[in-house]
Design a protein around this motif. Structure first.
Motif, PDB file in Angstrom:
ATOM      1  N   PHE A 119       0.809  -1.214   0.000  1.00  8.36           N
ATOM      2  CA  PHE A 119       0.000   0.000   0.000  1.00  8.36           C
ATOM      3  C   PHE A 119       0.846   1.269   0.000  1.00  8.36           C
ATOM      4  CE2 PHE A 119      -2.178   3.384   2.384  1.00  8.36           C
ATOM      5  CZ  PHE A 119      -3.232   3.607   1.521  1.00  8.36           C
ATOM      6  N   ARG A 120       1.831   1.346   0.892  1.00  5.21           N
ATOM      7  CA  ARG A 120       2.614   2.573   1.083  1.00  5.21           C
ATOM      8  C   ARG A 120       3.817   2.599   0.138  1.00  5.21           C
ATOM      9  NH1 ARG A 120       6.953   3.628   4.153  1.00  5.21           N
ATOM     10  NH2 ARG A 120       6.880   1.607   5.136  1.00  5.21           N
ATOM     11  N   PRO A 121       4.049   3.735  -0.542  1.00  9.29           N
ATOM     12  CA  PRO A 121       5.226   3.835  -1.414  1.00  9.29           C
ATOM     13  C   PRO A 121       6.526   3.815  -0.597  1.00  9.29           C
ATOM     14  CG  PRO A 121       3.640   5.572  -1.909  1.00  9.29           C
ATOM     15  CD  PRO A 121       3.191   4.916  -0.635  1.00  9.29           C
ATOM     16  N   TYR A 122       7.597   3.423  -1.248  1.00  8.69           N
ATOM     17  CA  TYR A 122       8.934   3.446  -0.654  1.00  8.69           C
ATOM     18  C   TYR A 122       9.648   4.674  -1.182  1.00  8.69           C
ATOM     19  CZ  TYR A 122       8.024  -1.403   0.566  1.00  8.69           C
ATOM     20  OH  TYR A 122       7.479  -2.546   1.080  1.00  8.69           O
ATOM     21  N   GLU A 123      10.392   5.351  -0.312  1.00 12.44           N
ATOM     22  CA  GLU A 123      11.081   6.568  -0.717  1.00 12.44           C
ATOM     23  C   GLU A 123      12.581   6.398  -0.593  1.00 12.44           C
ATOM     24  OE1 GLU A 123       9.499   9.966   1.328  1.00 12.44           O
ATOM     25  OE2 GLU A 123       7.440   9.396   0.885  1.00 12.44           O
ATOM     26  N   GLY A 124      13.295   6.781  -1.644  1.00  8.76           N
ATOM     27  CA  GLY A 124      14.744   6.797  -1.623  1.00  8.76           C
ATOM     28  C   GLY A 124      15.388   5.812  -2.571  1.00  8.76           C
ATOM     29  N   LYS A 125      16.585   6.171  -2.998  1.00  9.58           N
ATOM     30  CA  LYS A 125      17.331   5.384  -3.969  1.00  9.58           C
ATOM     31  C   LYS A 125      17.756   4.028  -3.416  1.00  9.58           C
ATOM     32  CE  LYS A 125      21.349   5.705  -6.999  1.00  9.58           C
ATOM     33  NZ  LYS A 125      22.324   6.649  -7.592  1.00  9.58           N
ATOM     34  N   ALA A 126      18.228   3.976  -2.168  1.00  5.72           N
ATOM     35  CA  ALA A 126      18.758   2.719  -1.623  1.00  5.72           C
ATOM     36  C   ALA A 126      17.684   1.634  -1.569  1.00  5.72           C
ATOM     37  CB  ALA A 126      19.370   2.950  -0.243  1.00  5.72           C
ATOM     38  N   ILE A 127      16.509   1.958  -1.040  1.00  2.00           N
ATOM     39  CA  ILE A 127      15.457   0.942  -0.931  1.00  2.00           C
ATOM     40  C   ILE A 127      14.901   0.596  -2.313  1.00  2.00           C
ATOM     41  CG2 ILE A 127      13.589   2.589  -0.415  1.00  2.00           C
ATOM     42  CD1 ILE A 127      13.943  -1.000   0.971  1.00  2.00           C
ATOM     43  N   THR A 128      14.762   1.585  -3.187  1.00  2.00           N
ATOM     44  CA  THR A 128      14.245   1.305  -4.528  1.00  2.00           C
ATOM     45  C   THR A 128      15.202   0.404  -5.303  1.00  2.00           C
ATOM     46  OG1 THR A 128      13.014   3.383  -4.568  1.00  2.00           O
ATOM     47  CG2 THR A 128      13.462   2.341  -6.700  1.00  2.00           C
ATOM     48  N   ALA A 129      16.494   0.691  -5.239  1.00  3.85           N
ATOM     49  CA  ALA A 129      17.477  -0.147  -5.934  1.00  3.85           C
ATOM     50  C   ALA A 129      17.454  -1.571  -5.377  1.00  3.85           C
ATOM     51  CB  ALA A 129      18.877   0.465  -5.812  1.00  3.85           C
ATOM     52  N   ALA A 130      17.320  -1.699  -4.057  1.00  4.40           N
ATOM     53  CA  ALA A 130      17.276  -3.026  -3.432  1.00  4.40           C
ATOM     54  C   ALA A 130      16.010  -3.783  -3.859  1.00  4.40           C
ATOM     55  CB  ALA A 130      17.349  -2.904  -1.915  1.00  4.40           C
ATOM     56  N   ILE A 131      14.882  -3.102  -3.936  1.00  5.98           N
ATOM     57  CA  ILE A 131      13.641  -3.733  -4.389  1.00  5.98           C
ATOM     58  C   ILE A 131      13.790  -4.207  -5.835  1.00  5.98           C
ATOM     59  CG2 ILE A 131      11.219  -3.291  -5.010  1.00  5.98           C
ATOM     60  CD1 ILE A 131      11.144  -1.438  -2.491  1.00  5.98           C
ATOM     61  N   LEU A 132      14.381  -3.384  -6.668  1.00  5.18           N
ATOM     62  CA  LEU A 132      14.554  -3.767  -8.071  1.00  5.18           C
ATOM     63  C   LEU A 132      15.504  -4.954  -8.216  1.00  5.18           C
ATOM     64  CD1 LEU A 132      14.566  -0.237  -9.723  1.00  5.18           C
ATOM     65  CD2 LEU A 132      12.694  -1.906  -9.639  1.00  5.18           C
ATOM     66  N   ARG A 133      16.536  -5.022  -7.377  1.00  9.12           N
ATOM     67  CA  ARG A 133      17.418  -6.205  -7.393  1.00  9.12           C
ATOM     68  C   ARG A 133      16.632  -7.444  -6.967  1.00  9.12           C
ATOM     69  NH1 ARG A 133      21.029  -2.433  -5.324  1.00  9.12           N
ATOM     70  NH2 ARG A 133      20.697  -3.127  -3.187  1.00  9.12           N
ATOM     71  N   GLY A 134      15.781  -7.290  -5.957  1.00  4.65           N
ATOM     72  CA  GLY A 134      14.934  -8.399  -5.521  1.00  4.65           C
ATOM     73  C   GLY A 134      14.003  -8.848  -6.627  1.00  4.65           C
ATOM     74  N   ALA A 135      13.432  -7.895  -7.352  1.00  2.00           N
ATOM     75  CA  ALA A 135      12.542  -8.228  -8.461  1.00  2.00           C
ATOM     76  C   ALA A 135      13.297  -8.996  -9.551  1.00  2.00           C
ATOM     77  CB  ALA A 135      11.912  -6.964  -9.040  1.00  2.00           C
ATOM     78  N   MET A 136      14.540  -8.601  -9.796  1.00  2.00           N
ATOM     79  CA  MET A 136      15.344  -9.326 -10.792  1.00  2.00           C
ATOM     80  C   MET A 136      15.577 -10.767 -10.365  1.00  2.00           C
ATOM     81  SD  MET A 136      18.266  -6.703 -12.089  1.00  2.00           S
ATOM     82  CE  MET A 136      17.896  -5.049 -12.599  1.00  2.00           C
ATOM     83  N   ARG A 137      15.611 -11.000  -9.058  1.00  2.00           N
ATOM     84  CA  ARG A 137      15.807 -12.375  -8.577  1.00  2.00           C
ATOM     85  C   ARG A 137      14.535 -13.208  -8.692  1.00  2.00           C
ATOM     86  NH1 ARG A 137      19.034  -9.438  -4.653  1.00  2.00           N
ATOM     87  NH2 ARG A 137      17.297  -9.380  -3.187  1.00  2.00           N
ATOM     88  N   VAL A 138      13.362 -12.601  -8.534  1.00  2.00           N
ATOM     89  CA  VAL A 138      12.126 -13.391  -8.512  1.00  2.00           C
ATOM     90  C   VAL A 138      11.431 -13.508  -9.867  1.00  2.00           C
ATOM     91  CG1 VAL A 138      11.755 -12.870  -6.072  1.00  2.00           C
ATOM     92  CG2 VAL A 138      10.542 -11.546  -7.794  1.00  2.00           C
ATOM     93  N   PHE A 139      11.639 -12.538 -10.750  1.00  2.00           N
ATOM     94  CA  PHE A 139      11.029 -12.632 -12.074  1.00  2.00           C
ATOM     95  C   PHE A 139      11.818 -13.614 -12.930  1.00  2.00           C
ATOM     96  CE2 PHE A 139       9.200  -8.216 -11.508  1.00  2.00           C
ATOM     97  CZ  PHE A 139       7.880  -8.600 -11.617  1.00  2.00           C
ATOM     98  N   GLU A 140      11.108 -14.533 -13.558  1.00  2.00           N
ATOM     99  CA  GLU A 140      11.704 -15.458 -14.523  1.00  2.00           C
ATOM    100  C   GLU A 140      11.193 -15.066 -15.905  1.00  2.00           C
ATOM    101  OE1 GLU A 140      10.376 -19.334 -13.278  1.00  2.00           O
ATOM    102  OE2 GLU A 140      10.555 -18.714 -11.184  1.00  2.00           O
ATOM    103  N   ASP A 141      11.990 -15.296 -16.907  1.00  2.00           N
ATOM    104  CA  ASP A 141      11.580 -15.032 -18.293  1.00  2.00           C
ATOM    105  C   ASP A 141      11.093 -13.602 -18.488  1.00  2.00           C
ATOM    106  OD1 ASP A 141      12.011 -17.797 -18.796  1.00  2.00           O
ATOM    107  OD2 ASP A 141       9.993 -18.225 -18.065  1.00  2.00           O
ATOM    108  N   PHE A 142      11.682 -12.663 -17.746  1.00  2.00           N
ATOM    109  CA  PHE A 142      11.259 -11.262 -17.827  1.00  2.00           C
ATOM    110  C   PHE A 142      11.656 -10.674 -19.179  1.00  2.00           C
ATOM    111  CE2 PHE A 142      11.651  -6.745 -17.466  1.00  2.00           C
ATOM    112  CZ  PHE A 142      10.615  -6.371 -16.632  1.00  2.00           C
ATOM    113  N   ARG A 143      10.692  -9.986 -19.802  1.00  2.00           N
ATOM    114  CA  ARG A 143      11.029  -9.254 -21.016  1.00  2.00           C
ATOM    115  C   ARG A 143      10.033  -8.123 -21.229  1.00  2.00           C
ATOM    116  NH1 ARG A 143       8.477 -10.753 -26.004  1.00  2.00           N
ATOM    117  NH2 ARG A 143       6.867 -12.280 -25.613  1.00  2.00           N
TER     118      ARG A 143
END
Length: 131
Positions: free
Chosen positions: A32-56
């Motif tokens: 529900f609540r947005p995340y603010e800041g580069k460090a947490i956003t970059a970490a979330i995006l790295r996490g997404a890269m780990r969980v998404f398969e066949d991403f395109r």
């Protein structure tokens, strides 16, 4: 091709982070609540890269001024198909200052929520460490 799309497709987490403004706001499709800041956003995006398969990315839409982009994607998460869109806004320096993700269908969003939840301890630790 937009540099963000290119960095994601190459799975280059450092290049992705370099495109984020320090004050970026990340709005998740499953929290529900947005995340603010580069460090947490970059970490979330790295996490997404780990969980998404066949991403395109399958489509890229940009406004005439170049400050708003929509990147439509497909992926698999825990065996569930996910269709989504990354909505990006760029500040006057060309860095992403607003990042919103939407996904469908519900079963895909639920699989994403579970997978990212399992990653969140690592994501939080990476954000604190500034990795």
């Amino acid at each position: 091709m937009h540099p963000f799309r290119e960095a994601v497709e190459k799975r280059d987490a450092q290049a992705v982070a370099a495109l984020l403004a320090e004050n970026v706001v990340f709005t998740s499709p499953v929290v529900f609540r947005p995340y603010e800041g580069k460090a947490i956003t970059a970490a979330i995006l790295r996490g997404a890269m780990r969980v998404f398969e066949d991403f395109r990315y399958v489509r890229e839409i940009a406004d005439a001024g170049g400050r708003d982009h929509a990147l439509v994607f497909t992926a698999t998460v825990r065996g569930r198909q996910v269709h989504g869109c990354d909505f990006l806004h760029f500040d006057e320096d060309g860095l992403i200052d607003d990042f919103t993700v939407m996904v469908r269908p519900l079963s895909g969003a639920q699989a994403l929520a579970e997978a990212m939840g399992a990653e969140f301890e690592r994501i939080a630790a990476e954000a604190v460490a500034g990795q």
